[in-house]
Write a protein that holds these residues in place. Sequence first.
Motif, PDB file in Angstrom:
ATOM      1  N   GLU A   1      70.642 -13.670  20.142  1.00 12.65           N
ATOM      2  CA  GLU A   1      69.978 -12.763  21.076  1.00 12.65           C
ATOM      3  C   GLU A   1      69.206 -13.564  22.102  1.00 12.65           C
ATOM      4  N   GLY A   2      69.712 -13.627  23.289  1.00 16.93           N
ATOM      5  CA  GLY A   2      69.017 -14.345  24.336  1.00 16.93           C
ATOM      6  C   GLY A   2      69.135 -15.844  24.189  1.00 16.93           C
ATOM      7  N   GLN A   3      68.570 -16.540  25.141  1.00 18.16           N
ATOM      8  CA  GLN A   3      68.622 -17.996  25.159  1.00 18.16           C
ATOM      9  C   GLN A   3      67.252 -18.549  25.504  1.00 18.16           C
ATOM     10  N   LEU A   4      66.895 -19.643  24.825  1.00 17.17           N
ATOM     11  CA  LEU A   4      65.647 -20.351  25.103  1.00 17.17           C
ATOM     12  C   LEU A   4      65.990 -21.801  25.429  1.00 17.17           C
ATOM     13  N   THR A  23      61.910 -21.712  28.814  1.00 19.88           N
ATOM     14  CA  THR A  23      62.290 -20.589  29.655  1.00 19.88           C
ATOM     15  C   THR A  23      63.324 -19.738  28.943  1.00 19.88           C
ATOM     16  N   ALA A  24      63.078 -18.438  28.940  1.00 19.58           N
ATOM     17  CA  ALA A  24      63.938 -17.490  28.245  1.00 19.58           C
ATOM     18  C   ALA A  24      64.846 -16.763  29.219  1.00 19.58           C
ATOM     19  N   SER A  25      66.006 -16.386  28.722  1.00 21.42           N
ATOM     20  CA  SER A  25      66.920 -15.541  29.489  1.00 21.42           C
ATOM     21  C   SER A  25      67.650 -14.628  28.530  1.00 21.42           C
ATOM     22  N   GLY A  26      68.040 -13.449  29.031  1.00 21.11           N
ATOM     23  CA  GLY A  26      68.821 -12.541  28.212  1.00 21.11           C
ATOM     24  C   GLY A  26      68.055 -11.812  27.131  1.00 21.11           C
ATOM     25  N   LEU A  27      66.746 -11.780  27.231  1.00 20.52           N
ATOM     26  CA  LEU A  27      65.941 -11.034  26.266  1.00 20.52           C
ATOM     27  C   LEU A  27      64.705 -10.489  26.983  1.00 20.52           C
ATOM     28  N   PHE A  67      45.838 -28.757  21.766  1.00 19.44           N
ATOM     29  CA  PHE A  67      46.999 -28.064  22.329  1.00 19.44           C
ATOM     30  C   PHE A  67      46.563 -26.727  22.921  1.00 19.44           C
ATOM     31  N   THR A  68      47.231 -26.345  23.985  1.00 18.65           N
ATOM     32  CA  THR A  68      47.005 -25.038  24.589  1.00 18.65           C
ATOM     33  C   THR A  68      48.349 -24.381  24.878  1.00 18.65           C
ATOM     34  N   ILE A  69      48.545 -23.204  24.300  1.00 20.51           N
ATOM     35  CA  ILE A  69      49.765 -22.448  24.563  1.00 20.51           C
ATOM     36  C   ILE A  69      49.452 -21.370  25.597  1.00 20.51           C
ATOM     37  N   SER A  70      50.406 -21.118  26.466  1.00 21.28           N
ATOM     38  CA  SER A  70      50.237 -20.084  27.483  1.00 21.28           C
ATOM     39  C   SER A  70      51.597 -19.518  27.836  1.00 21.28           C
ATOM     40  N   ARG A  71      51.596 -18.398  28.524  1.00 23.68           N
ATOM     41  CA  ARG A  71      52.858 -17.784  28.925  1.00 23.68           C
ATOM     42  C   ARG A  71      52.735 -17.200  30.321  1.00 23.68           C
ATOM     43  N   ASN A  76      59.244 -15.736  32.719  1.00 24.47           N
ATOM     44  CA  ASN A  76      59.869 -15.758  31.392  1.00 24.47           C
ATOM     45  C   ASN A  76      59.705 -17.118  30.722  1.00 24.47           C
ATOM     46  N   THR A  77      58.518 -17.687  30.835  1.00 23.24           N
ATOM     47  CA  THR A  77      58.297 -19.049  30.372  1.00 23.24           C
ATOM     48  C   THR A  77      57.031 -19.141  29.528  1.00 23.24           C
TER      49      THR A  77
END
Length: 126
Positions: A1-4, A23-27, A67-71, A76-77
């Motif tokens: 399901e989708g691609q990362l 980067t995500a695609s298809g989801l 570490f710092t995670i963000s979106r 889509n990243t």
Amino acid sequence: EGQLVESGGGLVHPGGSLKLSCTASGLPFGSYDMNWVRQAPGKGSEWVSGIDRRAETYYMSSVKGRFTISRDNTKNTVYLQMNNLPPEDTGMYHCAGRRSIGTLVAGTDQSWYHAWGQGTPVTVSE
């Protein structure tokens, strides 16, 4: 399901920094909780960090404060800024996504997730 697709890994000296991207695609990215899972040579997988669809963030204890995670849902990243890296952070870093159920639930295995990237290698060494 989708691609990362991950990027940003590389070789860095101890104490250095790297910023990973996925980067995500298809989801439906905005409906996914996103995570980073790493696999170190000769060791099992470790869940490193996650960010839920509301941008609430979570970290394993050894990376808190470094570490710092963000979106960015417009791109889509998901990102992972890694600072003050010691050799113990060496590994293959995988981006992993799971459809949100309202609370982020972390996992270390690919089968737990609905989308899994091929990984980007991080090597911390002199």
